[in-house]
Design a protein around this motif. Structure first.
Motif, PDB file in Angstrom:
ATOM      1  N   ILE A  98       0.835  -1.194   0.000  1.00 51.52           N
ATOM      2  CA  ILE A  98       0.000   0.000   0.000  1.00 51.52           C
ATOM      3  C   ILE A  98       0.879   1.256   0.000  1.00 51.52           C
ATOM      4  O   ILE A  98       2.031   1.236   0.445  1.00 51.52           O
ATOM      5  CB  ILE A  98      -0.961   0.025   1.203  1.00 51.52           C
ATOM      6  N   LEU A  99       0.296   2.349  -0.517  1.00 52.92           N
ATOM      7  CA  LEU A  99       0.977   3.643  -0.509  1.00 52.92           C
ATOM      8  C   LEU A  99       0.703   4.409   0.774  1.00 52.92           C
ATOM      9  O   LEU A  99       1.608   4.958   1.405  1.00 52.92           O
ATOM     10  CB  LEU A  99       0.525   4.473  -1.712  1.00 52.92           C
ATOM     11  N   ARG A 100      -0.549   4.433   1.199  1.00 47.97           N
ATOM     12  CA  ARG A 100      -0.943   5.163   2.407  1.00 47.97           C
ATOM     13  C   ARG A 100      -2.256   4.599   2.918  1.00 47.97           C
ATOM     14  O   ARG A 100      -2.938   3.852   2.211  1.00 47.97           O
ATOM     15  CB  ARG A 100      -1.083   6.658   2.124  1.00 47.97           C
ATOM     16  N   TYR A 101      -2.578   4.972   4.144  1.00 41.79           N
ATOM     17  CA  TYR A 101      -3.831   4.487   4.724  1.00 41.79           C
ATOM     18  C   TYR A 101      -4.311   5.473   5.780  1.00 41.79           C
ATOM     19  O   TYR A 101      -3.520   6.234   6.358  1.00 41.79           O
ATOM     20  CB  TYR A 101      -3.656   3.095   5.332  1.00 41.79           C
ATOM     21  N   THR A 102      -5.615   5.451   6.032  1.00 45.57           N
ATOM     22  CA  THR A 102      -6.228   6.253   7.084  1.00 45.57           C
ATOM     23  C   THR A 102      -7.249   5.387   7.813  1.00 45.57           C
ATOM     24  O   THR A 102      -7.833   4.468   7.227  1.00 45.57           O
ATOM     25  CB  THR A 102      -6.936   7.502   6.510  1.00 45.57           C
ATOM     26  N   ILE A 103      -7.459   5.685   9.105  1.00 45.26           N
ATOM     27  CA  ILE A 103      -8.405   4.924   9.920  1.00 45.26           C
ATOM     28  C   ILE A 103      -9.449   5.881  10.479  1.00 45.26           C
ATOM     29  O   ILE A 103      -9.110   6.846  11.174  1.00 45.26           O
ATOM     30  CB  ILE A 103      -7.676   4.199  11.069  1.00 45.26           C
ATOM     31  N   GLU A 104     -10.705   5.619  10.169  1.00 45.16           N
ATOM     32  CA  GLU A 104     -11.806   6.451  10.652  1.00 45.16           C
ATOM     33  C   GLU A 104     -13.026   5.568  10.897  1.00 45.16           C
ATOM     34  O   GLU A 104     -13.393   4.755  10.047  1.00 45.16           O
ATOM     35  CB  GLU A 104     -12.174   7.536   9.623  1.00 45.16           C
ATOM     36  N   ASP A 105     -13.643   5.752  12.074  1.00 47.14           N
ATOM     37  CA  ASP A 105     -14.913   5.088  12.392  1.00 47.14           C
ATOM     38  C   ASP A 105     -14.862   3.578  12.150  1.00 47.14           C
ATOM     39  O   ASP A 105     -15.681   3.002  11.408  1.00 47.14           O
ATOM     40  CB  ASP A 105     -16.065   5.693  11.566  1.00 47.14           C
ATOM     41  N   GLU A 106     -13.885   2.924  12.763  1.00 51.32           N
ATOM     42  CA  GLU A 106     -13.743   1.469  12.677  1.00 51.32           C
ATOM     43  C   GLU A 106     -13.581   0.974  11.248  1.00 51.32           C
ATOM     44  O   GLU A 106     -13.934  -0.159  10.913  1.00 51.32           O
ATOM     45  CB  GLU A 106     -14.958   0.765  13.306  1.00 51.32           C
ATOM     46  N   THR A 107     -13.041   1.852  10.398  1.00 50.80           N
ATOM     47  CA  THR A 107     -12.814   1.488   8.997  1.00 50.80           C
ATOM     48  C   THR A 107     -11.426   1.950   8.576  1.00 50.80           C
ATOM     49  O   THR A 107     -11.014   3.067   8.895  1.00 50.80           O
ATOM     50  CB  THR A 107     -13.866   2.130   8.072  1.00 50.80           C
ATOM     51  N   ILE A 108     -10.738   1.090   7.880  1.00 50.03           N
ATOM     52  CA  ILE A 108      -9.436   1.456   7.335  1.00 50.03           C
ATOM     53  C   ILE A 108      -9.576   1.673   5.843  1.00 50.03           C
ATOM     54  O   ILE A 108     -10.164   0.868   5.116  1.00 50.03           O
ATOM     55  CB  ILE A 108      -8.366   0.376   7.621  1.00 50.03           C
ATOM     56  N   VAL A 111      -4.777   2.904  -0.011  1.00 49.85           N
ATOM     57  CA  VAL A 111      -4.532   3.004  -1.453  1.00 49.85           C
ATOM     58  C   VAL A 111      -3.459   1.987  -1.813  1.00 49.85           C
ATOM     59  O   VAL A 111      -2.357   2.014  -1.253  1.00 49.85           O
ATOM     60  CB  VAL A 111      -4.078   4.421  -1.861  1.00 49.85           C
ATOM     61  N   GLU A 112      -3.765   1.094  -2.727  1.00 48.84           N
ATOM     62  CA  GLU A 112      -2.816   0.061  -3.122  1.00 48.84           C
ATOM     63  C   GLU A 112      -1.626   0.664  -3.858  1.00 48.84           C
ATOM     64  O   GLU A 112      -1.738   1.688  -4.528  1.00 48.84           O
ATOM     65  CB  GLU A 112      -3.502  -0.976  -4.012  1.00 48.84           C
ATOM     66  N   TYR A 113      -0.481   0.001  -3.718  1.00 44.89           N
ATOM     67  CA  TYR A 113       0.736   0.471  -4.367  1.00 44.89           C
ATOM     68  C   TYR A 113       0.627   0.243  -5.872  1.00 44.89           C
ATOM     69  O   TYR A 113       0.137  -0.794  -6.331  1.00 44.89           O
ATOM     70  CB  TYR A 113       1.953  -0.273  -3.817  1.00 44.89           C
ATOM     71  N   ALA A 114       1.066   1.218  -6.628  1.00 40.97           N
ATOM     72  CA  ALA A 114       1.120   1.090  -8.083  1.00 40.97           C
ATOM     73  C   ALA A 114       2.454   1.664  -8.545  1.00 40.97           C
ATOM     74  O   ALA A 114       2.873   2.732  -8.094  1.00 40.97           O
ATOM     75  CB  ALA A 114      -0.036   1.832  -8.744  1.00 40.97           C
ATOM     76  N   SER A 115       3.143   0.947  -9.412  1.00 41.45           N
ATOM     77  CA  SER A 115       4.469   1.374  -9.862  1.00 41.45           C
ATOM     78  C   SER A 115       4.371   2.468 -10.918  1.00 41.45           C
ATOM     79  O   SER A 115       3.283   2.830 -11.378  1.00 41.45           O
ATOM     80  CB  SER A 115       5.237   0.172 -10.420  1.00 41.45           C
ATOM     81  N   ASP A 116       5.527   2.984 -11.307  1.00 38.60           N
ATOM     82  CA  ASP A 116       5.652   4.011 -12.356  1.00 38.60           C
ATOM     83  C   ASP A 116       4.895   5.284 -12.016  1.00 38.60           C
ATOM     84  O   ASP A 116       4.387   5.989 -12.912  1.00 38.60           O
ATOM     85  CB  ASP A 116       5.166   3.474 -13.711  1.00 38.60           C
ATOM     86  N   GLY A 117       4.784   5.593 -10.711  1.00 40.58           N
ATOM     87  CA  GLY A 117       4.161   6.845 -10.292  1.00 40.58           C
ATOM     88  C   GLY A 117       2.666   6.897 -10.428  1.00 40.58           C
ATOM     89  O   GLY A 117       2.055   7.964 -10.279  1.00 40.58           O
ATOM     90  N   GLU A 122      -8.228   2.682  -4.436  1.00 43.31           N
ATOM     91  CA  GLU A 122      -8.538   2.952  -3.030  1.00 43.31           C
ATOM     92  C   GLU A 122      -9.579   1.945  -2.542  1.00 43.31           C
ATOM     93  O   GLU A 122     -10.607   1.729  -3.192  1.00 43.31           O
ATOM     94  CB  GLU A 122      -9.088   4.377  -2.882  1.00 43.31           C
ATOM     95  N   LYS A 123      -9.328   1.337  -1.404  1.00 40.80           N
ATOM     96  CA  LYS A 123     -10.220   0.322  -0.860  1.00 40.80           C
ATOM     97  C   LYS A 123     -10.490   0.593   0.614  1.00 40.80           C
ATOM     98  O   LYS A 123      -9.716   1.288   1.279  1.00 40.80           O
ATOM     99  CB  LYS A 123      -9.618  -1.083  -1.032  1.00 40.80           C
ATOM    100  N   GLN A 124     -11.591   0.013   1.093  1.00 42.09           N
ATOM    101  CA  GLN A 124     -11.970   0.157   2.501  1.00 42.09           C
ATOM    102  C   GLN A 124     -12.238  -1.221   3.104  1.00 42.09           C
ATOM    103  O   GLN A 124     -12.719  -2.122   2.423  1.00 42.09           O
ATOM    104  CB  GLN A 124     -13.221   1.034   2.641  1.00 42.09           C
TER     105      GLN A 124
END
Length: 364
Positions: A98-108, A111-117, A122-124
């Motif tokens: 993954i590239l980054r993640y956030t946690i809000e209201d019992e949900t994560i 954003v999955e990692y993708a190469s070449d920029g 985005e998933k929950q």
């Protein structure tokens, strides 16, 4: 005052200890052997065959780092400690770079990692899917010290697990070749006559066939697989042992101690096993060390041709086959690293063979 023993064994051991490269190779092979046995305990990816794929991070350079999210599986896998230790962990969990993640209201939200920029999907997920409750236990930064292969697998783990095949094929192949070679050579050299003629005919026929071609034929007859390669390589290496043993017995069987053993009424089996073989094992030991190296090269060649260890099993030869075209694509390390592993292991066995030859040479 203790009396220093001048036995041939101790003299040979002293000469071997003075050979720096022989001693160095000996300890190097011990290290490789320990790595082969404890591969799954050492490897970062301890899944079976180190086969955890992440296509989004394929062909990354050594030292590549990424945040890895482990998504627990709903299926429970039962596995004994012994099975996990020797055959890897049957991991049903899913790993997602993954590239980054956030946690809000019992949900994560991640954003999955993708190469070449590129930006990944985005998933929950609900935090209830993580049994431990603490999400930080499932998110860790992972470093790929040797980079990743074209399937996104950890190259270091594949190299460590692949050492097991290359190392143990030497032992199995040499063991098979010693059993057949010593038996055939002993019978031909000791009894002579028609027995010698028949065995030498068989040796010459086997020797006339190219080794790799004969291994391929045996492998195709037995089927593709792990143990089939071991047996095929062993069945093609006995002729060299048999010729050496035959020659040594021919020159030894007329010695006085053999004549004395016959006069005492000892059986042929006892004379061969108790009196002759122990005195001619020095050249057999040397040729066995060379056969170790030859077996590793043959297995690597078979895996490169696709008839050795079968995917997803980790093998140095198969790793070169999968990535040799990357040499001209700017990522030569994918093929060079397993190639250097094969070269270093073969070189160690050859150096030990040379050191043993010098140490067991009674004329020097």
């Amino acid at each position: 005052m203790s009396k220093k023993s001048n036995s041939l064994k101790q003299l040979a051991l002293q000469k071997f200890k003075k050979n720096f490269w022989g001693v160095f190779s000996f300890y190097f092979l011990i290290v490789v052997g320990l790595i082969s046995v404890f591969a799954y305990m050492i490897a970062p990816d301890n899944s079976k065959y180190a086969n955890q794929m992440h296509l989004s991070i394929h062909s990354k350079k050594p030292g590549f780092k990424v945040t890895m999210l482990t998504i627990p599986s709903q299926f429970k896998t039962e596995q004994s400690m012994f099975n996990r230790f020797f055959f890897g962990n049957k991991n049903a969990n899913t790993e997602a770079p993954i590239l980054r993640y956030t946690i809000e209201d019992e949900t994560i939200t991640y954003v999955e990692y993708a190469s070449d920029g590129l930006e990944g999907v985005e998933k929950q997920m609900s935090l209830k899917a993580f049994p431990k409750g603490d999400i930080s236990d499932y998110i860790k930064e992972q470093t790929f010290f040797f980079g990743t292969d074209k399937y996104g697998r950890d190259l270091l783990s594949r190299v460590l697990v692949g050492a097991r095949i290359s190392f143990f094929i030497g032992f199995v192949a040499v063991f098979i070749s010693l059993i057949i070679g010593v038996l055939m050579g002993s019978l031909a050299g000791y009894f002579g006559g028609k027995v010698d003629a028949v065995i030498m005919w068989l040796i010459n026929v086997t020797w006339s066939i190219p080794t790799l071609l004969l291994v391929i034929a045996i492998t195709l007859a037995l089927g593709k697989g792990f143990w089939q390669v071991f047996i095929a390589v062993g069945l093609t290496m006995w002729v060299e042992v048999a010729r050496v043993v035959r020659g040594q017995i021919i020159s030894t069987k007329e010695m006085q101690y053999v004549t004395a053993a016959r006069a005492l009424g000892f059986s042929d089996f006892r004379i061969i096993t108790k009196h002759i073989l122990p005195n001619i094992m020095a050249p057999v030991i040397v040729i066995s060390a060379a056969n170790f190296a030859a077996a590793i090269l043959i297995e690597s060649g078979l895996s490169f041709l696709g008839i050795g260890a079968q995917p997803p099993m980790a093998s140095w030869g198969a790793m070169i086959k999968d990535h040799y075209n990357y040499i001209i694509l700017g990522k030569p390390y994918l093929a060079i690293i397993p190639g250097l592993c094969i070269m270093s292991l073969v070189m160690a066995f050859m150096l030990i063979g040379n050191a043993l030859r010098d140490a067991l040479d009674v004329k020097s």
